[in-house]
Design an enzyme around this catalytic site. Structure first.
Site, PDB file in Angstrom:
ATOM      1  N   TYR A  20      -4.862  -6.610  39.503  1.00 50.04           N
ATOM      2  CA  TYR A  20      -4.458  -6.301  40.880  1.00 50.04           C
ATOM      3  C   TYR A  20      -3.835  -7.508  41.569  1.00 50.04           C
ATOM      4  O   TYR A  20      -4.092  -7.769  42.746  1.00 50.04           O
ATOM      5  CB  TYR A  20      -5.686  -5.817  41.692  1.00 50.04           C
ATOM      6  CG  TYR A  20      -5.983  -4.357  41.446  1.00 50.04           C
ATOM      7  CD1 TYR A  20      -5.418  -3.381  42.252  1.00 50.04           C
ATOM      8  CD2 TYR A  20      -6.794  -3.956  40.395  1.00 50.04           C
ATOM      9  CE1 TYR A  20      -5.661  -2.035  42.015  1.00 50.04           C
ATOM     10  CE2 TYR A  20      -7.045  -2.621  40.147  1.00 50.04           C
ATOM     11  CZ  TYR A  20      -6.472  -1.671  40.966  1.00 50.04           C
ATOM     12  OH  TYR A  20      -6.710  -0.348  40.720  1.00 50.04           O
ATOM     13  N   TYR A 148     -10.749   7.430  44.457  1.00 54.75           N
ATOM     14  CA  TYR A 148     -10.456   6.395  43.455  1.00 54.75           C
ATOM     15  C   TYR A 148     -11.566   6.460  42.410  1.00 54.75           C
ATOM     16  O   TYR A 148     -12.746   6.300  42.730  1.00 54.75           O
ATOM     17  CB  TYR A 148     -10.397   4.984  44.061  1.00 54.75           C
ATOM     18  CG  TYR A 148     -10.179   3.950  42.984  1.00 54.75           C
ATOM     19  CD1 TYR A 148      -8.906   3.761  42.426  1.00 54.75           C
ATOM     20  CD2 TYR A 148     -11.232   3.208  42.471  1.00 54.75           C
ATOM     21  CE1 TYR A 148      -8.709   2.847  41.392  1.00 54.75           C
ATOM     22  CE2 TYR A 148     -11.038   2.286  41.438  1.00 54.75           C
ATOM     23  CZ  TYR A 148      -9.765   2.123  40.906  1.00 54.75           C
ATOM     24  OH  TYR A 148      -9.578   1.227  39.881  1.00 54.75           O
ATOM     25  N   ASP A 254     -19.334  10.679  41.245  1.00 55.01           N
ATOM     26  CA  ASP A 254     -18.960   9.327  40.803  1.00 55.01           C
ATOM     27  C   ASP A 254     -19.698   8.344  41.711  1.00 55.01           C
ATOM     28  O   ASP A 254     -19.258   8.052  42.824  1.00 55.01           O
ATOM     29  CB  ASP A 254     -17.436   9.159  40.908  1.00 55.01           C
ATOM     30  CG  ASP A 254     -16.997   7.737  40.567  1.00 55.01           C
ATOM     31  OD1 ASP A 254     -17.875   6.870  40.367  1.00 55.01           O
ATOM     32  OD2 ASP A 254     -15.781   7.495  40.513  1.00 55.01           O
ATOM     33  N   LYS A 283     -21.111  -0.771  37.858  1.00 59.81           N
ATOM     34  CA  LYS A 283     -21.196  -1.834  38.874  1.00 59.81           C
ATOM     35  C   LYS A 283     -22.612  -2.393  39.020  1.00 59.81           C
ATOM     36  O   LYS A 283     -23.032  -3.225  38.227  1.00 59.81           O
ATOM     37  CB  LYS A 283     -20.643  -1.321  40.207  1.00 59.81           C
ATOM     38  CG  LYS A 283     -19.110  -1.088  40.150  1.00 59.81           C
ATOM     39  CD  LYS A 283     -18.507  -0.958  41.521  1.00 59.81           C
ATOM     40  CE  LYS A 283     -17.031  -0.591  41.488  1.00 59.81           C
ATOM     41  NZ  LYS A 283     -16.138  -1.714  41.321  1.00 59.81           N
TER      42      LYS A 283
END
Ligand SMILES: Cc1ncc(COP(=O)(O)O)c(C=O)c1O
Length: 451
Positions: A20, A148, A254, A283
Site C-alpha cells: 500500500y 473490505y 468476517d 489479526k
C-alpha cells in the site's frame, strides 16, 4: 552488496517494496528497532505511540513478556510440521480454546495464514457446502457496500469496488452488493434517530430476487474497517441473521478486524446475540505476533464434507497451516483474556474515546464521530461543507499522518477518516495525550482550508 554501515532506511530503499505504498512519492519508511507496550522505537531514537495497533493486530502491547515466553518455549519444542496427516498440541489446544469462546454453535476450526486466506476459506467452504448438498445453483455471494475483506482474488471480489480492487476487476468474480448501514451517509436518506433500519430492505429484496442462487451473505459485523470505520446499529446485524435464516442461506461474519475484543465484546456478533454459520478470524488471533488465520464453522457444514468419495474433500491448505509457534502465542493470548480484565479495559477505553472525541463535532471540518470498543473515528468533510465522500485517496490522509508522526503518534487516516485504534493496554493518560494531538491538529486545520 549490503553495506552494514548504511542505515536501515537506505538499505530498505535499495531492495524493498512496501505494501500500500507508492514507492515514488511516499515518505521514507520508519526504521523501527524495538517495540514495548504501546510504543515503537526508531533507529534514530524516536519514541512513537502505535495508534493503529500495527494495522489492527496488536492488543496486549508490543513485546509482551508472557507472549515472548510462550513463543520461545514453543520454538524449543516444535517450530513447524505440516498439518495434513499430522497434528500437534498447540493446534488442538487452540481449537479447544477458540470453540470455548466463539459464539455457540461454531465448533470446527480450519486454520490458514492471514485475514485474506481466512476469507478465501470461508467463501470456498460455503460454495462447496451447497454442492455437497446438491444445491449447486447456490453460487452467488452477497456482500456490502464499503466492504473490505482482503487482497487475494476472492477477498477482493467480495470487497467494495474501491481503489484497492478496481485495477483487478477483470480478474474478479461477480458478487451482489447491497446497502450498508452507513448512518452518516444513509443510503436511503433517513436519520438514525427515526429510522427502522430500513436499509436492510436492500438485502431483503436481493435475497428475494436471487432466491436459491445465494450461497452466503458476508459482512464485517458492527464495524466496517477499511471502508471508513463505519459503525453499525446492532439491529442491522440482527436483521442480517434473520434474513439469512428466512431465505435459507449462510451468513459469513468476517471478524478479522473485530474479533478478540476490538469492539468491546470478544466477537462483534455478540452485540446482536447472533451466531454466523462461518466466522473468519486473524489479526488479534495471535495478539499481533505472527500471521495466522482461522475459519470456524458449524458441525452441519463440516459434516456435509464427510464422504467415502475423496473428491468431496475440502481441497484447501497452506504450507504453514496451524503453525505451532502462532498457535502457542494465540493460546497464551487467550490465557491473558481469561486472567486479566482485558475486555473491561476495552470498555473503559470506549468510554474515554466517546467522552473525548464527541466534542470534536464542533470543529468546522468534522462531519461525523464514530466510536465502538477500542476504535474511535473522525470523518472529515474535505469537499467544502458538502457530505460528498472524499475517499481513500484524499490528500488530507498523508498530510495528517505526517503531522501526527512529527508529534510522535503513528496514525494512518483512511483518506478523510482519521481513526485511533491503539493496543488495549494503552493507559488513560496516553489516550488523553493522543486525543490532545488529534484535537490540536484538527483544530489547526479548521482554521484554514483543508485542500
Ligand atoms: C475485515 C477484514 N477482513 C480481512 C482482512 C484481510 O486481512 P489480511 O490483511 O491479514 O489479509 C482485513 C484487513 O484489514 C480486514 O479488515
Amino acid at each position: 552488496m549490503i553495506n552494514e554501515s548504511m542505515d536501515l532506511v537506505a538499505r530498505d530503499q535499495r531492495y524493498l517494496w512496501h505494501p500500500y505504498t507508492q514507492m515514488l512519492t511516499a515518505p521514507a519508511s520508519l526504521p523501527i528497532v524495538r517495540g514495548e507496550g504501546v510504543y515503537l522505537y526508531t533507529e534514530d531514537g524516536r519514541k512513537i505511540l502505535d495508534g493503529i495497533s500495527s494495522w489492527w493486530v496488536n492488543i496486549h502491547g508490543h513485546s509482551h513478556p508472557r507472549l515472548n515466553q510462550a513463543l520461545a518455549k514453543q520454538a524449543e519444542e516444535l517450530e513447524h510440521v505440516l498439518f495434513a496427516g499430522c497434528t500437534h498440541r498447540p493446534a488442538v489446544e487452540l481449537a479447544e480454546a477458540l470453540v470455548s469462546v466463539l459464539p455457540t454453535g461454531l465448533t470446527r476450526v480450519f486454520y490458514s495464514d492471514n485475514g485474506s486466506t481466512a476469507v478465501e476459506v470461508a467463501l470456498k467452504m460455503a460454495f462447496q457446502y451447497w454442492q455437497n448438498l446438491s444445491e449447486s445453483s447456490r453460487r452467488t455471494f452477497i456482500t456490502l457496500h464499503y466492504a473490505y475483506h482482503g487482497d487475494t482474488v476472492g477477498a477482493m471480489s467480495a470487497s467494495e469496488e474501491s481503489v484497492f480492487a478496481a485495477r483487478f476487476k477483470p480478474l474478479l468474480f461477480d458478487v451482489q452488493r447491497v446497502a450498508a448501514p452507513y448512518c452518516y451517509r444513509c443510503p436511503i436518506g433517513l436519520k438514525r434517530e427515526s429510522c427502522s433500519i430500513d436499509c436492510l430492505g436492500d438485502l431483503e429484496r436481493r435475497l428475494h430476487e436471487e432466491g436459491r442462487n445465494v450461497a452466503a451473505v458476508m459482512v464485517e459485523p458492527m464495524l466496517q474497517g477499511a471502508g471508513g470505520m463505519i459503525v453499525w446499529p446492532k439491529d442491522f446485524l440482527k436483521g442480517v441473521r434473520e434474513l439469512c435464516d428466512r431465505h435459507g442461506t449462510l451468513m459469513i461474519a468476517d471478524e478479522v478486524l473485530t474479533g478478540f475484543g476490538r469492539t468491546g465484546r470478544m466477537f462483534a456478533c455478540e452485540h446482536a446475540g447472533v451466531t454466523p454459520d462461518i466466522i473468519c478470524l486473524s489479526k488479534a488471533l495471535t495478539a499481533g505476533y505472527l500471521p495466522m488465520g482461522a475459519t470456524a464453522t458449524t458441525e452441519a457444514i463440516y459434516e456435509s464434507f464427510l464422504s467415502e468419495d475423496r473428491s468431496q474433500t475440502f481441497f484447501h491448505g497452506h504450507s504453514f497451516t496451524a503453525n505451532p509457534l502462532a498457535c502457542a502465542v494465540a493460546l497464551e493470548s487467550l490465557r491473558l483474556f481469561r486472567e486479566q480484565p482485558v475486555l473491561e479495559r476495552v470498555r473503559a477505553l470506549e468510554k474515554q474515546l466517546r467522552g473525548r472525541l464527541e466534542p470534536l463535532r464542533e470543529l468546522q471540518h468534522v462531519g461525523d464521530v464514530r466510536v465502538i470498543g477500542g476504535v474511535g473515528a473522525v470523518e472529515l468533510l474535505t469537499n467544502g461543507d458538502s457530505e460528498a465522500a472524499s475517499g481513500y485517496l484524499d490528500q488530507i490522509g498523508p498530510h495528517l499522518a505526517a503531522e501526527f508522526l512529527r508529534r510522535g503518534l503513528l496514525l494512518r487516516p483512511l483518506g478523510n477518516v482519521v481513526y485511533f485504534m491503539p493496543p488495549y493496554v494503552i493507559s488513560e493518560a496516553e489516550t488523553d495525550w493522543a486525543i490532545d494531538q488529534i484535537r490540536d491538529v484538527l483544530e489547526k486545520l479548521s482554521n484554514r482550508s483543508l485542500q
